[in-house]
Design a protein around this motif. Structure first.
Motif, PDB file in Angstrom:
ATOM      1  N   UNK A 187       0.836  -1.178   0.000  1.00 31.56           N
ATOM      2  CA  UNK A 187       0.000   0.000   0.000  1.00 31.56           C
ATOM      3  C   UNK A 187       0.887   1.248   0.000  1.00 31.56           C
ATOM      4  N   UNK A 196       0.820   5.434   0.798  1.00 31.14           N
ATOM      5  CA  UNK A 196       0.061   6.440   1.542  1.00 31.14           C
ATOM      6  C   UNK A 196       0.732   7.800   1.428  1.00 31.14           C
ATOM      7  N   UNK A 241      -1.953  12.809   4.908  1.00 29.47           N
ATOM      8  CA  UNK A 241      -3.349  13.223   5.013  1.00 29.47           C
ATOM      9  C   UNK A 241      -4.328  12.339   4.264  1.00 29.47           C
ATOM     10  N   UNK A 242      -3.843  11.274   3.661  1.00 29.13           N
ATOM     11  CA  UNK A 242      -4.696  10.366   2.893  1.00 29.13           C
ATOM     12  C   UNK A 242      -4.658   8.973   3.515  1.00 29.13           C
ATOM     13  N   UNK A 243      -5.659   8.165   3.163  1.00 30.42           N
ATOM     14  CA  UNK A 243      -5.612   6.776   3.569  1.00 30.42           C
ATOM     15  C   UNK A 243      -4.706   5.983   2.633  1.00 30.42           C
ATOM     16  N   UNK A 244      -4.254   4.819   3.083  1.00 27.36           N
ATOM     17  CA  UNK A 244      -3.439   3.973   2.205  1.00 27.36           C
ATOM     18  C   UNK A 244      -4.237   3.543   0.972  1.00 27.36           C
ATOM     19  N   UNK A 298      -4.032   0.663  -2.375  1.00 25.81           N
ATOM     20  CA  UNK A 298      -3.337  -0.507  -2.917  1.00 25.81           C
ATOM     21  C   UNK A 298      -2.485  -0.134  -4.118  1.00 25.81           C
ATOM     22  N   UNK A 323       3.730   0.638   2.691  1.00 28.43           N
ATOM     23  CA  UNK A 323       3.500  -0.407   3.680  1.00 28.43           C
ATOM     24  C   UNK A 323       3.363  -1.751   2.991  1.00 28.43           C
ATOM     25  N   UNK A 380      -5.966  -7.130   7.424  1.00 26.28           N
ATOM     26  CA  UNK A 380      -4.549  -7.102   7.079  1.00 26.28           C
ATOM     27  C   UNK A 380      -3.697  -6.713   8.280  1.00 26.28           C
ATOM     28  N   UNK A 432      -0.067  -4.897   8.880  1.00 23.03           N
ATOM     29  CA  UNK A 432       0.814  -4.035   8.123  1.00 23.03           C
ATOM     30  C   UNK A 432       2.197  -3.966   8.755  1.00 23.03           C
ATOM     31  N   UNK A 474      -9.319   0.393  11.272  1.00 24.60           N
ATOM     32  CA  UNK A 474      -7.921   0.315  11.680  1.00 24.60           C
ATOM     33  C   UNK A 474      -7.571   1.578  12.461  1.00 24.60           C
ATOM     34  N   UNK A 516      -1.091   0.881   9.802  1.00 29.31           N
ATOM     35  CA  UNK A 516      -2.437   0.687  10.340  1.00 29.31           C
ATOM     36  C   UNK A 516      -2.515  -0.601  11.158  1.00 29.31           C
ATOM     37  N   UNK A 573      -8.796   4.801  10.704  1.00 29.51           N
ATOM     38  CA  UNK A 573      -9.048   4.553   9.288  1.00 29.51           C
ATOM     39  C   UNK A 573     -10.155   3.532   9.109  1.00 29.51           C
ATOM     40  N   UNK A 625      -9.219  -6.131  -2.783  1.00 29.87           N
ATOM     41  CA  UNK A 625      -8.579  -4.872  -2.410  1.00 29.87           C
ATOM     42  C   UNK A 625      -9.405  -4.188  -1.337  1.00 29.87           C
ATOM     43  N   UNK A 684      -9.434   2.408   1.374  1.00 29.32           N
ATOM     44  CA  UNK A 684      -9.382   3.162   2.617  1.00 29.32           C
ATOM     45  C   UNK A 684      -9.964   4.557   2.459  1.00 29.32           C
ATOM     46  N   UNK A 685     -10.583   5.023   3.536  1.00 25.55           N
ATOM     47  CA  UNK A 685     -10.973   6.416   3.628  1.00 25.55           C
ATOM     48  C   UNK A 685      -9.792   7.260   4.092  1.00 25.55           C
ATOM     49  N   UNK A 686      -9.993   8.583   4.169  1.00 24.22           N
ATOM     50  CA  UNK A 686      -8.903   9.479   4.544  1.00 24.22           C
ATOM     51  C   UNK A 686      -8.605   9.474   6.039  1.00 24.22           C
TER      52      UNK A 686
END
Lengths: 111, 115
Positions: A36, A38, A41-44, A46, A89, A99, A101, B35, B43, B91, B103, B106-108
Motif C-alpha cells: 500500500x 500512503x 493526510x490520505x488513507x493507504x 493498494x 506499507x 490485514x 501491516x 484500523x 495501520x 481509518x 482490495x 481506505x478512507x482518509x
C-alpha cells in the motif's frame, strides 16, 4: 507469529534511481502480500499485490519480488520520480481477512 | 464513483469524554474494516464487519471501544472514557466481499486528539 517486518524505515533516492523496500514474514500460512502507498493526510491505497505461487509481479515501474523459502518479499520502484515520495506499507492477511501491516517506509525522491 | 468517506476529519476531545467516528463505505461493499494508525506506524486492525455483524473484533484494545453497522452500510466506531493514548488516526476501509484477496479501499481517516 503474525508479523511483517519492514525495512528500511526511511529511504532517499535520486530521481531516476531504483527504490527497494523489503519485508519479512514468519507465518507460512500467509498467501497474499499487498503493498500500500500512503500520501500525507490520505488513507493507504493498494499499489500492487502478489500471491506466493509466483516469484515476481510487475506493473509499470513497480515490481514485487517474492522469495518463499526465505519468507521475504520486496518492492522495487524503477525510475523513481518525485511523485513517488510517500510512505509504503507491506501487508499480509490475518486469520480472516483483515490485514497486518509493516511499520512503513518513508520514501523521498529528490529531483 | 465516491470512495470511502469518514467524518469528522478531525476530532479534538478531552480525556474521559465519549466520541463517535463515522464511516461511509463504497456502495455495495459488504466488508468493512476499522484500523488505527499511530504516528510513524502502520495501520493496526481493530474490527471487521461482514454485512451487519462483527465477524472479527479481536483487534479492539479494550471494552471502551465498540463499533456498529446496523444496516450493513454505514458504521460507527464508539470510544468511551477516552484516554490520551487513544489519540491516533482512525481509518475505515471497505471491500466488495470477505475474501482476503479483495482490495481494501481506505478512507482518509479521522484524526482523534485526546487532550
Amino acid at each position: 507469529q503474525q508479523q511483517v517486518k519492514q525495512s528500511p524505515q526511511s529511504l532517499i533516492v535520486q530521481k531516476g534511481g531504483i527504490s527497494i523496500i523489503n519485508c519479512a514474514y514468519e507465518n507460512t500460512a500467509f498467501d497474499y502480500f499487498p503493498w500500500y502507498q500512503q500520501f500525507p493526510g490520505k488513507g493507504p491505497a493498494l499499489l500492487i499485490a502478489i500471491r506466493p505461487d509466483v516469484s515476481e509481479k510487475k506493473e509499470g515501474r513497480f515490481t514485487i519480488s517474492f522469495n518463499k523459502s526465505a519468507k521475504q518479499f520486496s518492492l522495487h520502484i524503477m525510475d523513481s520520480q518525485p511523485g513517488d515520495s510517500a510512505t509504503y506499507f507491506c501487508a499480509a492477511p490475518l486469520a480472516g481477512t483483515a490485514l497486518i501491516f509493516g511499520k512503513g517506509t518513508t520514501l523521498s525522491v529528490s529531483s | 464513483g465516491a470512495g470511502v468517506s469518514q467524518t469528522p476529519s478531525n476530532k479534538v476531545t478531552e480525556k474521559g469524554k465519549y466520541v463517535e467516528l463515522r464511516c461511509d463505505p463504497i456502495s455495495g461493499h459488504t466488508a468493512l474494516y476499522w484500523y488505527r494508525q499511530s504516528l510513524g506506524q502502520g495501520p493496526e486492525f481493530l474490527i471487521y464487519f461482514q454485512g451487519t455483524g462483527a465477524a472479527d473484533d479481536s483487534g479492539l484494545p479494550n471494552d471502551r471501544f465498540f463499533a456498529v453497522r446496523p444496516e450493513g452500510s454505514v458504521s460507527t466506531l464508539k470510544i468511551q472514557r477516552t484516554e490520551r493514548g487513544d489519540s491516533a488516526v482512525y481509518l475505515c476501509a471497505s471491500s466488495p466481499g470477505p475474501s482476503s484477496y479483495n482490495e481494501q479501499f481506505f478512507g482518509p481517516g479521522t484524526r482523534l486528539t485526546v487532550l
